[in-house]
Design an enzyme around this catalytic site. Structure first.
Site, PDB file in Angstrom:
ATOM      1  N   CYS A 179       0.658  -1.173   0.227  1.00 11.58           N
ATOM      2  CA  CYS A 179       0.263   0.052  -0.078  1.00 11.58           C
ATOM      3  C   CYS A 179       0.929   1.138  -0.092  1.00 11.58           C
ATOM      4  O   CYS A 179       0.561   2.263  -0.309  1.00 11.58           O
ATOM      5  CB  CYS A 179      -1.011   0.092   1.265  1.00 11.58           C
ATOM      6  SG  CYS A 179      -1.074  -1.312   1.230  1.00 11.58           S
ATOM      7  N   HIS A 328      -3.624   6.295   1.586  1.00  9.83           N
ATOM      8  CA  HIS A 328      -4.010   5.353   0.956  1.00  9.83           C
ATOM      9  C   HIS A 328      -5.390   5.285   1.414  1.00  9.83           C
ATOM     10  O   HIS A 328      -5.543   4.902   2.867  1.00  9.83           O
ATOM     11  CB  HIS A 328      -3.156   3.940   1.339  1.00  9.83           C
ATOM     12  CG  HIS A 328      -3.455   2.692   1.374  1.00  9.83           C
ATOM     13  ND1 HIS A 328      -3.933   2.343   0.568  1.00  9.83           N
ATOM     14  CD2 HIS A 328      -3.789   2.368   2.659  1.00  9.83           C
ATOM     15  CE1 HIS A 328      -4.402   1.621   0.862  1.00  9.83           C
ATOM     16  NE2 HIS A 328      -4.396   1.046   1.577  1.00  9.83           N
ATOM     17  N   ASN A 358     -10.192  -0.863  -0.030  1.00  9.78           N
ATOM     18  CA  ASN A 358      -8.979  -1.169  -0.067  1.00  9.78           C
ATOM     19  C   ASN A 358      -8.158  -1.700  -1.271  1.00  9.78           C
ATOM     20  O   ASN A 358      -8.434  -2.757  -1.367  1.00  9.78           O
ATOM     21  CB  ASN A 358      -8.433  -1.625   1.178  1.00  9.78           C
ATOM     22  CG  ASN A 358      -7.014  -1.496   1.139  1.00  9.78           C
ATOM     23  OD1 ASN A 358      -6.263  -0.883   0.033  1.00  9.78           O
ATOM     24  ND2 ASN A 358      -5.943  -2.101   2.772  1.00  9.78           N
TER      25      ASN A 358
END
Length: 402
Positions: A179, A328, A358
């Site tokens: 990420c 993020h 996500n």
């Protein structure tokens, strides 16, 4: 001492000829750099670590590097799979509900690869849109950085994407930082432009975490989706430079809290060969995502705000002066917590988590692209972006769009 953005190279003296004030420091578990000021042409000698001195004899002379160019972000694009999986859909698989998921994560839907879709296809589509916005031809791209932890091929996706785009003159490479991958890619792209004289670097963030989700595990299957986003980073004059400061860290001790590790299965063909009980020794594959959700949440809210604060400090910018906070997209509670810590109002926080979940390295460029194309993020806007996740890795950058 050298920094990752290609701004500093060792020379035999400790003199520093500057037309600006540039600060460089090394922290306990990471590094940071300020490149805030615009008009500069400098040569750097030995860069001293904060709080230390260099009394050793001068090393053998090395070529000096003159830095006179900047890098700016000028085009973006994104792509997502066709299949949308809602919280109600997941409630048919595991014991959960739309209300339970949304209250804890801020997620309503996520996109998942299906049919003949591939991560390569998403990456190519996103990159084409970025090149079109930037008005850059494929043959004019120098480097493609494919930021992904879930490539279609064990050996990486960079070259495949390069072929799909028809960027015949580009060198392609993969970056695996989960990420944090896209932020890492932006910093590497800037370094290649400043340090090697390149003109156009295409940074793609793309992941298909749905491939590594245990859809029977309520703790992880509600979180992840698939997506790709891309940004074109281009060389420019120093007065247009678009990277003002950054801060990056890693902590391998936190690996136990978020991982998808290699697993092996014995399958003997020959026995007792050269002292080994079997041959070949194993067949390898990766496990599903294993995550300690509470620990990852604590890590994010503890480590991300100081990283952004350090980047802002080195850039000489206050949090009140930035136009957008772009994190993020992992969990809305994390986003809200960081925004509160930095005293950034909700109207200046970028979030599209509810629609996509996500998407790992794809989340920052996907959200950026949506806000740019909606006319919210405009040329000249200053953005504080930060990535954080598996590794554990985390980092931030203060950038200007356009």
């Amino acid at each position: 001492m050298a920094n990752a953005s290609g701004l500093i190279s060792p020379t035999p003296t400790t003199s520093l000829r500057l037309r600006i004030s540039t600060r460089f420091g090394i922290s306990r578990s990471g590094f940071c750099c300020s490149v805030r000021d615009t008009k500069r042409a400098f040569r750097c000698g030995s860069a001293a670590v904060e709080g230390g001195t260099d009394e050793a004899a001068p090393p053998k002379p090395l070529p000096q590097r003159l830095v006179t160019r900047g890098a700016k972000l000028i085009g973006c694009g994104s792509a997502v799979p066709e299949l949308s999986v809602s919280n109600h859909d997941l409630a048919q698989i595991v014991e959960t509900s739309d209300e339970w998921i949304f209250a804890r994560t801020g997620i309503r839907n996520r996109r998942v690869l299906s049919g003949g879709e591939t991560l390569t296809g998403l990456a190519v589509e996103a990159a084409k849109k970025a090149l079109d916005m930037a008005q850059v031809e494929p043959d004019d791209v120098d480097v493609i950085l494919m930021c992904t932890s879930t490539p279609d091929d064990l050996f990486g996706n960079g070259a495949t994407v390069q072929g799909g785009l028809g960027c015949r003159n580009a060198w392609a490479s993969d970056i695996t930082a989960a990420c944090s991958g896209f932020v890492s890619g932006i910093l590497k792209a800037t370094g290649l432009i400043r340090g090697m004289g390149l003109k156009n670097v295409l940074v793609i963030g793309a992941d298909a975490l749905s491939r590594y989700v245990d859809w029977r595990d309520r703790g992880t299957c509600i979180l992840f989706g698939d997506a790709a986003g891309a940004v074109l980073v281009q060389a420019c004059d120093m007065d247009e430079d678009g990277l003002f400061g950054f801060d990056m860290h890693s902590d391998g001790e936190g690996h136990k809290n978020l991982n998808a590790t290699l697993t092996t299965v014995e399958h003997a063909i020959l026995s007792k060969t050269n002292g080994s009980p079997s041959f070949p020794p194993h067949r390898s594959s990766y496990s599903c995502i294993q995550m300690n959700g509470q620990e990852v949440f604590r890590f994010a809210v503890r480590c991300v705000p100081p990283s952004i604060e350090k980047s802002l400090e080195l850039a000489g910018i206050k949090s009140s002066s930035i136009d957008w906070l772009l994190l993020h997209q992992a969990n809305q509670r994390i986003i809200d917590s960081v925004a509160t810590r930095l005293e950034i109002p909700g109207g200046r926080v970028i979030s599209n988590l509810a629609n996509y979940g996500n998407t790992s390295a794809g989340s920052i460029p996907l959200a950026l692209d949506e806000y740019v194309r909606a006319g919210k993020v405009k040329a000249g806007d200053t953005i504080a972006m930060a990535g954080f996740g598996a590794g554990l890795t985390w980092g931030s950058a203060i950038v200007r769009w356009g």
